[in-house]
Design a protein around this motif. Sequence first.
Motif, PDB file in Angstrom:
ATOM      1  N   ASN A  96      -3.324   6.373  -3.415  1.00 25.84           N
ATOM      2  CA  ASN A  96      -2.302   5.622  -4.145  1.00 25.84           C
ATOM      3  C   ASN A  96      -1.397   6.558  -4.930  1.00 25.84           C
ATOM      4  OD1 ASN A  96      -3.016   2.887  -3.453  1.00 25.84           O
ATOM      5  ND2 ASN A  96      -4.887   3.255  -4.598  1.00 25.84           N
TER       6      ASN A  96
ATOM      7  N   VAL B   8       2.287   0.710 -10.695  1.00 22.41           N
ATOM      8  CA  VAL B   8       1.650   1.951 -10.241  1.00 22.41           C
ATOM      9  C   VAL B   8       1.905   3.097 -11.220  1.00 22.41           C
ATOM     10  CG1 VAL B   8       1.475   3.609  -8.354  1.00 22.41           C
ATOM     11  CG2 VAL B   8       1.856   1.190  -7.844  1.00 22.41           C
TER      12      VAL B   8
ATOM     13  N   ALA C 251       0.837  -1.197   0.000  1.00 24.28           N
ATOM     14  CA  ALA C 251       0.000   0.000   0.000  1.00 24.28           C
ATOM     15  C   ALA C 251       0.874   1.249   0.000  1.00 24.28           C
ATOM     16  CB  ALA C 251      -0.934   0.008   1.207  1.00 24.28           C
ATOM     17  N   ALA C 252       1.954   1.203   0.774  1.00 31.13           N
ATOM     18  CA  ALA C 252       2.840   2.362   0.874  1.00 31.13           C
ATOM     19  C   ALA C 252       3.499   2.669  -0.466  1.00 31.13           C
ATOM     20  CB  ALA C 252       3.906   2.125   1.936  1.00 31.13           C
ATOM     21  N   LEU C 253       3.651   1.646  -1.309  1.00 32.43           N
ATOM     22  CA  LEU C 253       4.240   1.856  -2.631  1.00 32.43           C
ATOM     23  C   LEU C 253       3.191   2.316  -3.640  1.00 32.43           C
ATOM     24  CD1 LEU C 253       6.583  -1.257  -2.839  1.00 32.43           C
ATOM     25  CD2 LEU C 253       7.310   1.134  -2.866  1.00 32.43           C
ATOM     26  N   GLY C 254       1.941   2.407  -3.187  1.00 33.29           N
ATOM     27  CA  GLY C 254       0.890   2.901  -4.068  1.00 33.29           C
ATOM     28  C   GLY C 254       0.128   1.807  -4.793  1.00 33.29           C
ATOM     29  N   LEU C 255       0.378   0.546  -4.461  1.00 30.43           N
ATOM     30  CA  LEU C 255      -0.355  -0.542  -5.120  1.00 30.43           C
ATOM     31  C   LEU C 255      -1.798  -0.557  -4.636  1.00 30.43           C
ATOM     32  CD1 LEU C 255       2.610  -1.615  -5.715  1.00 30.43           C
ATOM     33  CD2 LEU C 255       1.579  -3.862  -5.751  1.00 30.43           C
TER      34      LEU C 255
END
Lengths: 225, 240
Positions: free
Chosen positions: B73, B105, A127-131
């Motif tokens: 995100n 991402v 989540a922290a990586l934006g996934l």
Amino acid sequence: MDLRFFEIYRRSDYLLLLLEGAALSAALTITAALTGMALALALSGARYARLSVLRHVAAAYVEFIRNTPLIVQLFFVAFGLPTLLGYQWPFWAHALLALTLNFSAYFSEILRSGYATVGTGQTEAAAALGLKPRQTFFKIVLPQAVAKTYPSLVSQFIFLFLTTGVIAEIGVNDLTQAGKFIDSRTFRSFEVFFTLTLIYILMSLSFKGGLAVLQRRLFRWQVAR
Amino acid sequence: MIDIQNVRKSFGDLEVLKGIDLTVERGEVVTVIGGSGSGKSTLLTCINGLEPINGGKITIDGTEVHARSTDLNKLRTKVGIVFQQFNAFPHLTVMENVTLAPRKVLGMGRAEAEAIAEKQLRHVGLADKLSTYPSRLSGGQQQRMAIARALAMSPGYMLFDEVTSALDPQLVGEVLETLKMLAEEGMTMILVTHEMSFARDVSDRVAFFHKGVMAEIGAPDQLFGAPRHPETQAFLSKVR
């Protein structure tokens, strides 16, 4: 009592019957495992759904399958549902559906236990990586869950393969059905069922061997330990 | 700029942040020190929206983190975070760990993502470990990989949450060196740490947290040399 293996299998059509039966048993089990796995993914996912109806339906389905005998599920699919819905499928299709449903329930529970072993640190890092949650599930959680529960999935697969003999009961010409047929023609029960036992053992061990090779290829990171 | 205004955060009845105000400018290195349970780690997870807040607001380059309309995100691609537990993805190689987010991402192609990953991994001294799985790495290497993984997203800000606390003592140095290098390159960073001499060394400002309150903030020489708050004095006399 004298044994007459040679005389029975001298008739090549009996041998062919056994081979065809074995091939059908294997094909049905493998196909059911694949479709069952796909359904299990959806089922195990539904257990975490925001919609509570979905969660309850999935849970009820899993309990239903896991607490009824396979042969009853088979009869239900082959004879019960067609009466209600009026469809006519070949025997093997009924068997495939019943096996798929059975696999899906057990697989989904195994997968669920696998998800629980993947730490929150993993999902938090993702989540922290934006996934997005979906990406985190497919890229991070699922591969680790499958790797960790792989031995259980394999046991379940072998177990169901061995119980597929019940599909002979709805007229599918599987390995067990081939044996029963040859036995009814020759009355050489010992020879016939001894052969059947051997074939089942060989097939089970081959499946196990093949799946172990697959495990080493798929989960190289675990072997790297 | 990270602007934290009167942020409150509770876990059940326990209020862990009791109105924090802090502004971190571009290029600034702020370290947060304090005892366990002082709320310093919680603040970091609130800054990148991993934790919701109960009051106040946090804005990053004008985007309010906890606003309903904010795409978290997207925001998180601007704010990298590295945790105490390295959280390496065990089923992915070092290279795959680092390229995953840029590809999934940011939508980069494989070649582009790998070029960036290789650059970042070289940066942290792991250029020879690209196809290794994390289980074969030491804790210090895993943590440096986690740093490269965050950097590969080209974040404007980096948050470090006690990143050396889970390491064997002899591995702490290599990770601190990496952090120091980033600081010298001008990365904007907020670090929560127990490494006092390191904090004194790299920080522009040091904040001392006590029971959910930022008791004191100042230049490292001032805070370590002449702490004003009695709790800061008590804390520093104990850790020295």
